[in-house]
Design an enzyme around this catalytic site. Structure first.
Site, PDB file in Angstrom:
ATOM      1  N   GLU A 278       0.803  -1.235   0.000  1.00  0.00           N
ATOM      2  CA  GLU A 278       0.000   0.000   0.000  1.00  0.00           C
ATOM      3  C   GLU A 278       0.831   1.278   0.000  1.00  0.00           C
ATOM      4  OE1 GLU A 278      -3.900  -1.632   2.338  1.00  0.00           O
ATOM      5  OE2 GLU A 278      -2.215  -1.018   3.562  1.00  0.00           O
TER       6      GLU A 278
HETATM    7  C1  TNX Z   1      -4.318  -3.879   4.813  1.00  0.00           C
HETATM    8  S1  TNX Z   1      -2.957  -5.921   3.467  1.00  0.00           S
HETATM    9  C2  TNX Z   1      -3.022  -3.731   5.284  1.00  0.00           C
HETATM   10  C3  TNX Z   1      -2.815  -3.297   6.652  1.00  0.00           C
HETATM   11  C4  TNX Z   1      -4.109  -3.062   7.363  1.00  0.00           C
HETATM   12  C5  TNX Z   1      -5.086  -4.134   7.012  1.00  0.00           C
HETATM   13  C6  TNX Z   1      -6.366  -4.058   7.772  1.00  0.00           C
HETATM   14  C7  TNX Z   1      -1.708  -5.208   3.969  1.00  0.00           C
HETATM   15  C8  TNX Z   1      -0.448  -5.828   3.672  1.00  0.00           C
HETATM   16  N1  TNX Z   1      -1.887  -4.061   4.620  1.00  0.00           N
HETATM   17  O1  TNX Z   1      -2.018  -2.146   6.676  1.00  0.00           O
HETATM   18  O2  TNX Z   1      -3.844  -3.069   8.724  1.00  0.00           O
HETATM   19  O3  TNX Z   1      -5.360  -4.042   5.642  1.00  0.00           O
HETATM   20  O4  TNX Z   1      -7.163  -5.173   7.539  1.00  0.00           O
END
Ligand code: TNX
Length: 546
Positions: free
Chosen positions: A351
């Site tokens: 992300e």
């Molecule tokens: C996505 S999936 C994230 C996290 C969040 C989570 C909450 C991923 C590698 N990153 O930063 O905490 O969703 O469900």
């Protein structure tokens, strides 16, 4: 706070006395009754008790009953690691049974129930397999490695009555196990849980409690998510404000915390004593607000943002064009590598919505070079496949069904020789709500029922990724909505058991109905151990007195 499971690893050494047994009490069905059980409570069969499902389990007639005279025999030439497994088992059994459980080095005879541990066993058991052969006088556990012996001990433990998990002596109980022959090896070499201590800080004791609860499930990897926008949880000597300022609060603005390097080493050792490898995870280049808030010079504009206490993602980024960024990465990743005996360090890499593709690759590649220089391999989410991951690095896949861009990245990771670890958010994200009424958790990947968490196959989840590229499974718990370990356990159990079963057991043995019965058999054990769990409606929890 520690659970009873803590005692599975001995803190006191046992003198190697020799004691031969006398006959124990007659073999009876377990006399153990939880507070809610009735005399009519059914007993689970051996196959129902052992979770994850073993490769082969043959039930014989009769039981093996242990007594005050029972010993654990490691043979005359036991290696230190075998002896350690025996001592850990002895310490674990002493509490509920009140028996001495001496560890002896060969020579035990007689018909008191005894446990015999030995390195060896048939070929084909691999580095984690074991064979457990229980007859009327002994439980013989053989394995090529101490890891295998430790896993075999978990099977033996699950064959004992649930009150073996209790923190106090269970006077009057009968300690029997059914006579079985188990031959067992894992499907995948890497079976992990991930815990986010960045969004909400968890104390050393809370993390240890989670590790304890992982042990019976034969999980061998623990990813500890130490840094994110909301907090930095590990003291870094060269950049002290990361922890003292960046770690001082958590999501919601409540006081946070961080681990000293000594405390972090303690966690690494605590995991290692349970045959679990700890993988530290420092997310970058996104998910870095806590670092950016702690040091103004890390920001492209030189201005430190305020600390962040919300739950958004994707807004922060390290600054690819500044030399200080690479000094920071070098200092931080080198310190963490030195604290970590395992071969992987995770740089997250998910992300990074506020980082350009070119900057992303530049920073991830720089991080990887630093890790290699420190003798480590990179672990990251599947987005890191877009950079230049080396062969043998790990890509953890968190995509959901039908997400083509994620699937393409997973395929790219496999093509580049990465090892994939399957953590699909719509099955394995344990912070997703079970159903709409779950008091904690998120639902961006959907509601994930106990059935959903178990109903998938790591080998076929992502088209175009060969099974040979798949190293295993991972069950993350993100903690934006989970303020302490109690809610974490409620979200993780029972779903973590399903992920563990997918990682360990053959696809041929995959069976939802049988799995739901296995879960019911775990209920009285989790109750005795003090592990919180969600009584999902698809499981007949009371069936075995849970
Ligand atoms: C996505 S999936 C994230 C996290 C969040 C989570 C909450 C991923 C590698 N990153 O930063 O905490 O969703 O469900």
């Amino acid at each position: 706070m520690r659970t009873r499971l803590t005692a599975l690893v001995a803190s006191t050494a046992v003198a190697g006395g020799l004691l031969l047994g006398t006959a124990g009490p007659p073999a009876l069905a377990s006399t153990v009754a939880g507070p809610s059980s009735t005399s009519a409570t059914a007993q689970p069969s051996p196959a129902q008790r052992v979770l994850p499902t073993p490769t082969s389990l043959v039930t014989r007639t009769g039981t093996l009953t242990f007594s005050r005279a029972s010993v654990i025999d490691v043979g005359a030439h036991a290696r230190p690691d075998t002896l350690q497994v025996a001592q850990d088992l002895a310490a674990f059994l002493r509490t509920p049974t009140g028996y001495p459980w001496r560890v002896v080095r060969g020579g035990s005879t007689g018909d008191a129930g005894r446990v015999v541990l030995a390195v060896g066993g048939p070929s084909g058991l691999g580095t984690e397999g074991y064979r457990l052969d229980v007859d009327g006088t002994s439980a013989r556990l053989t394995a090529p490695t101490a890891d295998g012996l430790f896993h075999g001990v978990q099977t033996l433990r699950q064959l004992m009555p649930p009150s073996v998990e209790a923190a106090t002596v269970q006077a009057g109980a009968t300690w029997s196990v059914p006579q079985v022959l188990v031959t067992d090896t894992p499907r995948y070499p890497l079976r992990g849980a991930m815990l986010d201590v960045a969004r909400h800080f968890m104390t050393v004791g809370e993390v240890e409690r989670y590790l304890d609860a992982m042990v019976p499930l034969k999980l061998n990897t623990f990813v500890l998510h130490l840094a994110d926008d909301q907090g930095w949880r590990l003291a870094i000597r060269s950049w002290p404000r990361l922890a003292t300022y960046g770690g001082a609060i958590e999501t919601g603005g409540t006081p946070g915390g961080y681990y000293t390097q000594a405390q972090f080493r303690q966690l690494v050792a605590y995991a290692a004593a349970r045959h679990i490898t700890l993988v530290p995870q420092i997310d970058l280049p996104g998910h870095t607000n806590a670092a950016l808030a702690s040091y103004a010079q890390l920001n492209c504009d030189g201005v430190a943002p305020p600390r962040y206490t919300g739950t958004d993602v994707g807004f922060s980024s390290l600054c690819a064009s500044k030399p200080v960024t690479y000094r920071f990465l070098d200092d931080v990743l080198s310190e963490i590598s030195a604290l970590t005996p395992g071969r992987y360090v995770s740089i997250g890499g998910d992300e990074a919505h506020s980082t350009t593709a070119a900057d992303y690759t530049k920073m991830v590649d720089a991080a990887q070079r630093i890790l290699h220089r420190n003798g480590k391999q990179m672990w990251g989410w599947h987005q890191t496949a877009a950079a230049d991951p080396a062969r043998g690095s790990v890509a953890a896949y968190w995509g959901t069904a039908g997400s083509d861009a994620d699937i393409a990245l997973a395929q790219e990771a496999a093509a580049k020789g990465e090892r994939l670890v399957m953590a699909p958010a719509d099955h394995a994200y344990l912070d997703m709500k079970y159903d709409a009424s779950t008091p904690y958790g998120q639902d961006w990947a959907g509601l994930v029922s106990v059935t959903d968490s178990y109903t998938w196959d790591p080998a076929t989840l992502v088209p175009g990724v060969p099974d040979s590229s798949i190293a295993g499974v991972l069950a993350p718990v993100w903690t934006e909505t989970l303020p302490s370990i109690g809610p974490v356990e409620y979200m993780a159990f029972p779903r973590l058991a399903g992920i563990a079963q997918l990682g360990w057991s053959t696809q041929r043995s995959h069976d939802l109905e049988a799995y739901l019965v296995q879960l019911a058999a775990q209920a009285p054990r989790w109750e005795a151990a003090g592990v919180r769990f969600y009584r999902a409606p698809e499981v007949a929890w009371r069936r075995f007195g849970g």
